[in-house]
Write a protein that holds these residues in place. Structure first.
Motif, short mmCIF file in Angstrom:
data_model
loop_
_atom_site.label_atom_id
_atom_site.label_comp_id
_atom_site.label_asym_id
_atom_site.label_seq_id
_atom_site.Cartn_x
_atom_site.Cartn_y
_atom_site.Cartn_z
N ALA A 107 0.73 -1.25 0.00
CA ALA A 107 0.07 0.00 0.13
C ALA A 107 0.83 1.16 -0.20
N THR A 108 1.89 1.15 0.73
CA THR A 108 2.90 2.26 0.85
C THR A 108 3.56 2.55 -0.61
N MET A 109 3.77 1.73 -1.18
CA MET A 109 4.52 1.64 -2.69
C MET A 109 3.52 2.22 -3.49
N LYS A 110 2.35 1.74 -3.56
CA LYS A 110 1.40 2.12 -4.50
C LYS A 110 1.01 4.03 -4.18
N THR A 111 0.88 4.32 -2.85
CA THR A 111 0.84 5.68 -2.47
C THR A 111 2.05 6.49 -3.13
N ILE A 112 3.21 5.92 -2.71
CA ILE A 112 4.48 6.76 -3.37
C ILE A 112 4.37 6.71 -4.95
N GLY A 113 3.93 5.81 -5.60
CA GLY A 113 3.99 5.82 -6.89
C GLY A 113 2.99 6.69 -7.53
N GLU A 114 1.91 6.78 -6.67
CA GLU A 114 0.85 7.93 -7.10
C GLU A 114 1.14 9.31 -6.86
N ARG A 115 2.19 9.66 -6.04
CA ARG A 115 2.27 10.93 -5.46
C ARG A 115 3.69 11.49 -5.71
N ILE A 116 4.71 10.74 -5.94
CA ILE A 116 6.03 11.37 -6.28
C ILE A 116 6.30 12.00 -7.72
N GLN A 117 7.26 12.98 -7.58
CA GLN A 117 7.68 13.15 -9.07
C GLN A 117 8.58 12.24 -9.78
N PHE A 166 10.40 -7.20 -7.90
CA PHE A 166 9.29 -8.21 -8.48
C PHE A 166 8.01 -7.62 -7.80
N VAL A 167 7.92 -6.69 -6.88
CA VAL A 167 6.68 -6.26 -6.02
C VAL A 167 6.51 -5.21 -6.01
N ALA A 168 7.68 -4.28 -5.47
CA ALA A 168 7.52 -2.86 -5.54
C ALA A 168 7.54 -1.87 -6.67
N TRP A 169 8.52 -2.64 -7.41
CA TRP A 169 9.04 -1.77 -8.69
C TRP A 169 7.63 -1.99 -9.73
N PRO A 170 7.06 -2.99 -9.86
CA PRO A 170 5.93 -3.12 -10.64
C PRO A 170 4.75 -2.20 -10.08
N ILE A 171 4.50 -2.20 -8.87
CA ILE A 171 3.49 -1.38 -8.24
C ILE A 171 3.61 0.00 -8.54
N MET A 172 4.97 0.39 -8.59
CA MET A 172 5.32 1.90 -8.90
C MET A 172 5.13 2.27 -10.54
N LYS A 173 5.63 1.25 -11.22
CA LYS A 173 5.45 1.33 -12.81
C LYS A 173 4.11 1.47 -12.99
N LYS A 174 3.00 0.65 -12.51
CA LYS A 174 1.70 0.67 -12.74
C LYS A 174 1.15 2.25 -12.47
N ALA A 175 1.57 2.62 -11.34
CA ALA A 175 0.94 3.68 -10.76
C ALA A 175 1.51 4.93 -11.59
N PHE A 176 2.81 4.99 -12.18
CA PHE A 176 3.09 5.86 -12.90
C PHE A 176 2.60 5.89 -14.35
N SER A 208 -0.69 4.69 -14.78
CA SER A 208 -1.93 5.33 -14.62
C SER A 208 -1.89 7.15 -14.50
N ARG A 209 -0.81 7.65 -14.52
CA ARG A 209 -0.45 8.91 -14.06
C ARG A 209 -0.18 9.39 -15.59
N GLY A 210 0.05 8.51 -16.61
CA GLY A 210 0.39 9.02 -18.04
C GLY A 210 1.99 9.22 -17.90
N LEU A 211 2.80 8.80 -17.03
CA LEU A 211 4.08 9.01 -16.85
C LEU A 211 4.86 8.09 -17.70
N ASP A 212 6.00 8.28 -18.65
CA ASP A 212 6.40 7.31 -19.32
C ASP A 212 7.83 7.01 -18.52
N ASP A 213 8.15 7.79 -17.48
CA ASP A 213 9.30 7.45 -16.84
C ASP A 213 9.36 6.26 -16.12
N THR A 214 10.68 5.68 -15.91
CA THR A 214 10.92 4.50 -14.97
C THR A 214 11.16 4.86 -13.53
#
Length: 551
Positions: free
Chosen positions: A166-176, A194-204, A206-212
Motif C-alpha cells: 500500500a505504501t509503494m502504491k501511495t508513493i507511485g501515485e504522488r512522487i515526482q 518483483f513487487v514494489a517496482w511493478p507497483i510503482m510502474k503501474k502507478a506511473f 496510470s498517471r500518464g508518465l513514461d518515466d521509469t
C-alpha cells in the motif's frame, strides 16, 4: 485520506491522548508543509520524506535531517510521514514537539531529534501523505512482518506485505518522476524488483508518465541499546538499485547521510542480492544460536557446564563470537527474517521445492521459538524438588526485554516463559529496570496487531493484561517461591543469594537462563535451602551433592 476519524484518539505509551485529524485538517496541513518546503528549497536543501517513523524510521529521519554539506550547513529537510491510525498517530505530535517516539537507552536519540526539530528546524512530521509530491528522495521504513500461524513451525507462516504494498502504491501515485525511492525495510528477497517496482510502474502509467521509477534498496542493521544512533549512522551498509540511475542515486545519498568513510558502503548489482544479504546474515546468526540448544541440553543431562565450555572455546580467536542463546532469541530480526526467505522462494520467485532446499533455517527458527518452553520445565522441576507445584505459585521473572541492558521486548524469550508458566497455573510477577510497559501483555488483544499476540498459542492468558512491570526488586520478590533470572541486566549481576532469600522471606527455586550465577553463588543458594536449575548447566547437581555431603 481518511474521513472516518470523528472524535477518535491515538494514545501514546505514556497515556497522552491525541485526536486523530479530521478530513478538513488535511488541506491546511499540506499548505503548512509546502511553506516549509519552499523555504528549505530556497536554502538549497534536498527534501526527504521518511515513510514510517517507528523503531528505525524516526532515528533515520533525524540522522538525515542532521546532515550538513561541505560548509557545515544543513543540506536536507526531512518530513516524517506516519499513517494517522489510532495505534500510531501519536508519534506525529511527539516528533513535532522534538520528542522521540522511540524509547532508547542511547541518550543521543533524544538529543538528535530535539536538535533537528527545535534548533536546525530540519525535521517535521505529518500524517498527510500528499507531502510525497515535494520529495527528492523517499525512504521507506514501513514494516514487513512475517506472521507465524503455529508455534515451532515456521514453514506455515507468511509474509505480511499489505502495508508495504500500500505504501509503494501511495508513493507511485504522488512522487515526482525524478524522485529516488529507497526501501530500508527488511523484505523478502525479490520484493524490490518483483513487487514494489511493478507497483510503482503501474502507478506511473496510470498517471500518464513514461518515466521509469528510480527505486533502490538498502537494509539497516540497527541495534537497540546505548549505540542506537551509531548502529544506523556509523555502521556498514549494503545497497543496490533497480537500474543504473537508481544505483548511482542511492550511492550518492548514502555517502551524504552516513559515515561511509569509516564504514565503507557495499554496492550490489541487484536489489535481490541486497535483500538476500540481510536474510542470510540474520539466518546465519539464528542458526548458530539454535545449534547450541542441543549442546545445552546435552550439558544439563551429563553434568557439564556449557557456559565454561563456551568460554573455553572463545579463547580461540576463530570462535570468539560464540553466544549462549539464553531462554530464546528475541529482537525483531532473528526470529522472522529466515521465514521471509523461505516464503519468498515460493510466493515471489515461484519455486515449489522449498521444503527440499530449506532445512537448516526453518529448523533453527523453530528451535529458537520454542527454547524458552524448557525454562518452564526447569522451573517445574526445581519447585518439585522443594515439594511445591507450579499451580498457584508466585514466580518472579527478572528481565522482560530480549537483550541485556535494553528495554526492547519484541519477541522476547521472557514472554514465552511467562506465557507457558501462566498456562501451567503460576501467578507471575515481572521486574525489569529498562521496561516500563510490557505491551505484549498489557495490550495483547491488539499488540503487535489484532490476532498476532503470542498468547494465541497458549491457554489461560486473559489475566496477563493485568501484568505490570515492577521497578523495586525487593518489593517484587517479597513472598515469591521461584525466581527466573531471564536476562543478564547489569542490576542482576550484583545480586547476592543472602539478599534474595532475605527479600523473598524464604528459600526459593532459582532458575538461571543466561549463565548469570557463578559457582560460588550457586553453592550459597543451595546452602540456604534453595533449589537451583539452569539452562545448560548440568554441573549444578554435582555442586549440590558436594554441599549435601558436607552436612
Amino acid at each position: 485520506m481518511s474521513t472516518n476519524n470523528e472524535n477518535q484518539f491515538s494514545v501514546s505509551p505514556s497515556g497522552e491522548e491525541f485526536m486523530i485529524p479530521k478530513a478538513e485538517d488535511y488541506n491546511s496541513e499540506l499548505k503548512q508543509i509546502q511553506t516549509l518546503v519552499d523555504q528549505a528549497r530556497g536554502e538549497g536543501k534536498e527534501i526527504v520524506v521518511v515513510m514510517g517513523v517507528g523503531f528505525v524510521g524516526a532515528v533515520m529521519a533525524a540522522i538525515v535531517a542532521d546532515t550538513v554539506d561541505e560548509n557545515g550547513k544543513p543540506s536536507k529537510f526531512v518530513i516524517g510521514c506516519q499513517r494517522p491510525s489510532t495505534r500510531s498517530y501519536w508519534k506525529i505530535p511527539l516528533l513535532n514537539r522534538g520528542e522521540s517516539p522511540v524509547k532508547a537507552e542511547d541518550p543521543e536519540v533524544d538529543i538528535l531529534i530535539k536538535r533537528c526539530v527545535k534548533e536546525k528546524k530540519s525535521l517535521i512530521a505529518t500524517y498527510n501523505s500528499d507531502c510525497l509530491q515535494f520529495a527528492d528522495c523517499v525512504i521507506v521504513d514501513v514494516q514487513c512482518d512475517f506472521s507465524k500461524t503455529e508455534l515451532g513451525n515456521m514453514k506455515t507462516g507468511k509474509a505480511d506485505m499489505v502495508a508495504l504494498e500500500a505504501t509503494m502504491k501511495t508513493i507511485g501515485e504522488r512522487i515526482q518522476p525524478n524522485c529516488l525511492t529507497l526501501i530500508e525495510t527488511t523484505v523478502a528477497p525479490g520484493t524490490t524488483e518483483f513487487v514494489a517496482w511493478p507497483i510503482m510502474k503501474k502507478a506511473f502509467k496510470s498517471r500518464g508518465l513514461d518515466d521509469t521509477p528510480i527505486l533502490a534498496h538498502s537494509f539497516e542493521r540497527v541495534m537497540p541499546g546505548k549505540e542506537y544512533v551509531s548502529s544506523i549512522r556509523d555502521f556498514w551498509r549494503v545497497c543496490s538499485g533497480c537500474n543504473d540511475e537508481a544505483r548511482r542515486r542511492v550511492e550518492k545519498f548514502l555517502h551524504e547521510v552516513l559515515n561511509t568513510k569509516e564504514f565503507p558502503l557495499t554496492v550490489m548489482d541487484r536489489p535481490i542480492e541486497s535483500e538476500t544479504t540481510k536474510i542470510v546474515e540474520n539466518s546465519y546468526r539464528a542458526a548458530t544460536l539454535a545449534y547450541l540448544n542441543e549442546w545445552s541440553l546435552f550439558a544439563e543431562r551429563n553434568g557439564v557446564d556449557i557456559i565454561k565450555v563456551i568460554d573455553a572455546i572463545k579463547m580461540r580467536p576463530t570462535h570468539n563470537n560464540m553466544i549462549f542463546p539464553g531462554p530464546g532469541i528475541g529482537g525483531y530480526c532473528l526470529p522472522k527474517d529466515g521465514g521471509l526467505g523461505y516464503w519468498s522462494y515460493k510466493h515471489i520467485l515461484g519455486f515449489e521445492d522449498g521444503n527440499d532446499i530449506f532445512k537448516i533455517t526453518p529448523t533453527a527458527i523453530d528451535i529458537n521459538d520454542t527454547r524458552s518452553l524448557h525454562v518452564a520445565e526447569l522451573t517445574r522441576d526445581a519447585l518439585k524438588n522443594m515439594s511445591r507445584t507450579i499451580a498457584g505459585t508466585e514466580i518472579l521473572i527478572c528481565g522482560a526485554s530480549y537483550r541485556q541492558d535494553v528495554g526492547d521486548t519484541r519477541y522476547s524469550g521472557s514472554e514465552m516463559v511467562v506465557r507457558k508458566l501462566t498456562e501451567m497455573g503460576a501467578e507471575m510477577r515481572v521486574h525489569d529496570p529498562y521496561v516500563d510497559h510490557w505491551h505484549e501483555f498489557e495490550n495483547q488483544d491488539t499488540y503487535p496487531a489484532p490476532g498476532h499476540s503470542w498468547g494465541r498459542f497458549f491457554r489461560n492468558q486473559d489475566q496477563l493484561t493485568e501484568l505490570r512491570v515492577q521497578k523495586d526488586l525487593k518489593t517484587a520478590i517479597k513472598g515469591a517461591e521461584a525466581l527466573v533470572l531471564a536476562v543478564p541486566h547489569e542490576e542482576y549481576l550484583s545480586l547476592t543469594p543472602d539478599n534474595i532469600v532475605k527479600w523473598a522471606g524464604q528459600p526459593i527455586a532459582v532458575i538461571d537462563c543466561f549463565g548469570i550465577l557463578p559457582d560460588d553463588q550457586i553453592k550459597r543458594y543451595i546452602e540456604l535451602g534453595c533449589e537451583v536449575k539452569a539452562l545448560g548447566r548440568g554441573h549444578i547437581q554435582r555442586l549440590k551433592k558436594e554441599i549435601l555431603d558436607k552436612k
